[in-house]
Design a protein around this motif. Structure first.
Motif, PDB file in Angstrom:
ATOM      1  N   TYR A  90       0.862  -1.184   0.000  1.00  0.00           N
ATOM      2  CA  TYR A  90       0.000   0.000   0.000  1.00  0.00           C
ATOM      3  C   TYR A  90       0.897   1.231   0.000  1.00  0.00           C
ATOM      4  CZ  TYR A  90      -3.909  -3.070   0.605  1.00  0.00           C
ATOM      5  OH  TYR A  90      -4.854  -4.050   0.389  1.00  0.00           O
ATOM      6  N   LEU A  91       0.733   2.045  -1.034  1.00  0.00           N
ATOM      7  CA  LEU A  91       1.575   3.210  -1.246  1.00  0.00           C
ATOM      8  C   LEU A  91       0.807   4.487  -0.950  1.00  0.00           C
ATOM      9  CD1 LEU A  91       3.084   2.164  -4.697  1.00  0.00           C
ATOM     10  CD2 LEU A  91       4.253   2.092  -2.501  1.00  0.00           C
ATOM     11  N   CYS A  92       1.493   5.411  -0.350  1.00  0.00           N
ATOM     12  CA  CYS A  92       0.932   6.737  -0.110  1.00  0.00           C
ATOM     13  C   CYS A  92       1.772   7.740  -0.879  1.00  0.00           C
ATOM     14  CB  CYS A  92       0.972   7.049   1.388  1.00  0.00           C
ATOM     15  SG  CYS A  92       0.390   8.696   1.820  1.00  0.00           S
ATOM     16  N   ALA A  93       1.134   8.763  -1.411  1.00  0.00           N
ATOM     17  CA  ALA A  93       1.836   9.836  -2.109  1.00  0.00           C
ATOM     18  C   ALA A  93       1.240  11.164  -1.683  1.00  0.00           C
ATOM     19  CB  ALA A  93       1.732   9.669  -3.621  1.00  0.00           C
ATOM     20  N   SER A  94       2.038  12.209  -1.766  1.00  0.00           N
ATOM     21  CA  SER A  94       1.503  13.548  -1.505  1.00  0.00           C
ATOM     22  C   SER A  94       2.025  14.515  -2.546  1.00  0.00           C
ATOM     23  CB  SER A  94       1.866  14.030  -0.088  1.00  0.00           C
ATOM     24  OG  SER A  94       3.251  14.327   0.023  1.00  0.00           O
ATOM     25  N   SER A  95       1.287  15.604  -2.722  1.00  0.00           N
ATOM     26  CA  SER A  95       1.705  16.651  -3.650  1.00  0.00           C
ATOM     27  C   SER A  95       1.339  17.998  -3.061  1.00  0.00           C
ATOM     28  CB  SER A  95       1.084  16.470  -5.035  1.00  0.00           C
ATOM     29  OG  SER A  95      -0.317  16.525  -4.986  1.00  0.00           O
ATOM     30  N   LEU A  96       2.076  19.011  -3.493  1.00  0.00           N
ATOM     31  CA  LEU A  96       1.891  20.345  -2.923  1.00  0.00           C
ATOM     32  C   LEU A  96       0.450  20.824  -3.118  1.00  0.00           C
ATOM     33  CD1 LEU A  96       3.407  22.613  -1.506  1.00  0.00           C
ATOM     34  CD2 LEU A  96       3.945  23.574  -3.754  1.00  0.00           C
ATOM     35  N   THR A  97      -0.023  20.699  -4.318  1.00  0.00           N
ATOM     36  CA  THR A  97      -1.431  20.937  -4.620  1.00  0.00           C
ATOM     37  C   THR A  97      -1.886  19.785  -5.503  1.00  0.00           C
ATOM     38  OG1 THR A  97      -0.975  22.200  -6.626  1.00  0.00           O
ATOM     39  CG2 THR A  97      -1.087  23.427  -4.565  1.00  0.00           C
ATOM     40  N   HIS A  98      -3.120  19.807  -5.893  1.00  0.00           N
ATOM     41  CA  HIS A  98      -3.672  18.626  -6.543  1.00  0.00           C
ATOM     42  C   HIS A  98      -3.153  18.388  -7.955  1.00  0.00           C
ATOM     43  CE1 HIS A  98      -6.255  21.794  -8.103  1.00  0.00           C
ATOM     44  NE2 HIS A  98      -6.622  20.983  -9.062  1.00  0.00           N
ATOM     45  N   GLN A  99      -2.461  19.314  -8.562  1.00  0.00           N
ATOM     46  CA  GLN A  99      -1.957  19.069  -9.909  1.00  0.00           C
ATOM     47  C   GLN A  99      -0.438  19.097  -9.970  1.00  0.00           C
ATOM     48  OE1 GLN A  99      -4.085  21.629 -12.639  1.00  0.00           O
ATOM     49  NE2 GLN A  99      -5.574  20.004 -13.035  1.00  0.00           N
ATOM     50  N   GLU A 100       0.199  19.029  -8.816  1.00  0.00           N
ATOM     51  CA  GLU A 100       1.648  18.997  -8.771  1.00  0.00           C
ATOM     52  C   GLU A 100       2.153  17.550  -8.753  1.00  0.00           C
ATOM     53  OE1 GLU A 100       2.036  23.065  -8.905  1.00  0.00           O
ATOM     54  OE2 GLU A 100       3.721  21.650  -8.712  1.00  0.00           O
ATOM     55  N   THR A 101       3.459  17.405  -8.887  1.00  0.00           N
ATOM     56  CA  THR A 101       4.083  16.083  -8.878  1.00  0.00           C
ATOM     57  C   THR A 101       3.757  15.334  -7.604  1.00  0.00           C
ATOM     58  OG1 THR A 101       5.887  16.817 -10.282  1.00  0.00           O
ATOM     59  CG2 THR A 101       6.286  14.868  -8.934  1.00  0.00           C
ATOM     60  N   GLN A 102       3.428  14.051  -7.731  1.00  0.00           N
ATOM     61  CA  GLN A 102       3.167  13.206  -6.581  1.00  0.00           C
ATOM     62  C   GLN A 102       4.471  12.556  -6.119  1.00  0.00           C
ATOM     63  OE1 GLN A 102      -0.215  10.548  -7.058  1.00  0.00           O
ATOM     64  NE2 GLN A 102      -1.255  12.021  -8.375  1.00  0.00           N
ATOM     65  N   TYR A 103       4.741  12.655  -4.822  1.00  0.00           N
ATOM     66  CA  TYR A 103       5.929  12.053  -4.205  1.00  0.00           C
ATOM     67  C   TYR A 103       5.468  10.859  -3.368  1.00  0.00           C
ATOM     68  CZ  TYR A 103       8.271  16.305  -5.645  1.00  0.00           C
ATOM     69  OH  TYR A 103       8.779  17.338  -6.405  1.00  0.00           O
ATOM     70  N   PHE A 104       6.087   9.715  -3.641  1.00  0.00           N
ATOM     71  CA  PHE A 104       5.633   8.478  -3.025  1.00  0.00           C
ATOM     72  C   PHE A 104       6.451   8.112  -1.790  1.00  0.00           C
ATOM     73  CE2 PHE A 104       2.471   6.514  -5.794  1.00  0.00           C
ATOM     74  CZ  PHE A 104       2.519   7.366  -6.890  1.00  0.00           C
ATOM     75  N   GLY A 105       5.768   7.479  -0.854  1.00  0.00           N
ATOM     76  CA  GLY A 105       6.427   6.887   0.290  1.00  0.00           C
ATOM     77  C   GLY A 105       6.938   5.496  -0.050  1.00  0.00           C
ATOM     78  N   PRO A 106       7.626   4.854   0.904  1.00  0.00           N
ATOM     79  CA  PRO A 106       8.223   3.537   0.646  1.00  0.00           C
ATOM     80  C   PRO A 106       7.208   2.407   0.642  1.00  0.00           C
ATOM     81  CG  PRO A 106       8.648   4.195   2.890  1.00  0.00           C
ATOM     82  CD  PRO A 106       7.995   5.366   2.227  1.00  0.00           C
ATOM     83  N   GLY A 107       6.005   2.668   1.145  1.00  0.00           N
ATOM     84  CA  GLY A 107       4.961   1.655   1.134  1.00  0.00           C
ATOM     85  C   GLY A 107       4.895   0.834   2.403  1.00  0.00           C
ATOM     86  N   THR A 108       3.728   0.241   2.623  1.00  0.00           N
ATOM     87  CA  THR A 108       3.523  -0.758   3.674  1.00  0.00           C
ATOM     88  C   THR A 108       3.181  -2.064   2.986  1.00  0.00           C
ATOM     89  OG1 THR A 108       2.725   0.797   5.362  1.00  0.00           O
ATOM     90  CG2 THR A 108       2.069  -1.509   5.584  1.00  0.00           C
ATOM     91  N   ARG A 109       3.988  -3.085   3.301  1.00  0.00           N
ATOM     92  CA  ARG A 109       3.726  -4.403   2.716  1.00  0.00           C
ATOM     93  C   ARG A 109       2.787  -5.148   3.650  1.00  0.00           C
ATOM     94  NH1 ARG A 109       6.355  -6.929  -1.296  1.00  0.00           N
ATOM     95  NH2 ARG A 109       7.989  -5.337  -1.192  1.00  0.00           N
ATOM     96  N   LEU A 110       1.566  -5.419   3.180  1.00  0.00           N
ATOM     97  CA  LEU A 110       0.565  -6.111   3.990  1.00  0.00           C
ATOM     98  C   LEU A 110       0.440  -7.548   3.517  1.00  0.00           C
ATOM     99  CD1 LEU A 110      -1.791  -6.078   6.068  1.00  0.00           C
ATOM    100  CD2 LEU A 110      -3.300  -5.455   4.180  1.00  0.00           C
ATOM    101  N   LEU A 111       0.549  -8.460   4.472  1.00  0.00           N
ATOM    102  CA  LEU A 111       0.359  -9.880   4.181  1.00  0.00           C
ATOM    103  C   LEU A 111      -0.770 -10.396   5.051  1.00  0.00           C
ATOM    104  CD1 LEU A 111       1.210 -12.519   2.795  1.00  0.00           C
ATOM    105  CD2 LEU A 111       2.873 -12.848   4.637  1.00  0.00           C
ATOM    106  N   VAL A 112      -1.802 -10.918   4.418  1.00  0.00           N
ATOM    107  CA  VAL A 112      -2.940 -11.491   5.141  1.00  0.00           C
ATOM    108  C   VAL A 112      -2.867 -13.014   5.019  1.00  0.00           C
ATOM    109  CG1 VAL A 112      -5.430 -11.560   5.395  1.00  0.00           C
ATOM    110  CG2 VAL A 112      -4.308  -9.459   4.592  1.00  0.00           C
ATOM    111  N   LEU A 113      -2.718 -13.645   6.169  1.00  0.00           N
ATOM    112  CA  LEU A 113      -2.570 -15.118   6.170  1.00  0.00           C
ATOM    113  C   LEU A 113      -3.905 -15.830   6.273  1.00  0.00           C
ATOM    114  CD1 LEU A 113       0.527 -15.388   8.526  1.00  0.00           C
ATOM    115  CD2 LEU A 113       0.479 -15.398   6.020  1.00  0.00           C
TER     116      LEU A 113
END
Lengths: 113, 113
Positions: A90-113
């Protein structure tokens, strides 16, 4: 400066459990996005926040998925009654405003057993 | 609805050889185009983007991409690759005025010495 951070980096849970995934966007960024990346696939859009409100939640797969951003900064993605098919990064990204470049985080790896 | 097709899931090349990673998109409206790169064990990073103006855009590390509206393509090229270019490359599109990115499935670029 600090980039987008996500916690936890890894999460293992059992089918049927509830999980919360956290995203800290870049300071001052008003727009925040959640994506999901399954193995061997590109990221898929889940939801977009402008400030505190969800401006587009068309990518949420079903009502087990919910996200909040109560103060317009940190966001939490919540998954109820997890299923094995929810396993992904699951990746999260943010941008300064809604039409600016999106910068991504490293993600959360979810494993459901 | 928009979609992105990356025609090659894997591209192996020798160091210092040229490379082209192909990307085609479909959209009924005007678009913005992006290439993101994911180095091993790192998050997604923006490599280059086309918003308007010159159809040829360049990155700081020698990659370039050309927007071809008639062929609905945005292929990524580099005349001479380095070992450090080993990564997964994702092409993405967003419609002008919209926020969410639609990604292709990714192309894994492997550089052999």
């Amino acid at each position: 400066g600090a980039g987008v951070s996500q916690t936890p980096s890894n999460k293992v849970t059992e089918k049927g459990k509830y999980v919360e995934l956290r995203c800290d966007p870049i300071s001052g960024h008003t727009a925040l996005y959640w994506y999901r990346q399954s193995l061997g696939q590109g990221p898929e859009f889940l939801i977009y926040f402008q400030g505190t409100g969800a401006a587009d939640d068309s990518g949420l797969p079903n009502d087990r998925f919910f996200a909040v951003r109560p103060e317009g900064s940190v966001s939490t993605l919540k998954i109820q009654r997890t299923e094995r098919g929810d396993s992904a990064v699951y990746l999260c990204a943010s941008s300064l405003t809604h039409q600016e470049t999106q910068y991504f985080g490293p993600g959360t790896r979810l494993l459901v057993l | 609805a928009q979609s992105v097709t990356q025609l090659d899931s894997q591209v192996p090349v020798f160091e210092e050889a040229p490379v082209e990673l192909r990307c085609n998109y479909s959209s009924s409206v005007s678009v913005y185009l992006f290439w993101y790169v994911q180095y091993p064990n790192q998050g997604l990073q923006l490599l280059l983007k086309y918003l308007s103006g010159s159809t040829l855009v360049e990155s700081i590390n020698g990659f370039e991409a050309e927007f071809n509206k008639s062929q609905t393509s945005f292929h990524l090229r580099k005349p001479s690759v380095h070992i450090s270019d080993t990564a997964e490359y994702f092409c993405a599109v967003s419609s002008q005025g919209a926020q969410k990115l639609v990604f292709g499935q990714g192309t894994r670029l492997t550089i052999n010495p």
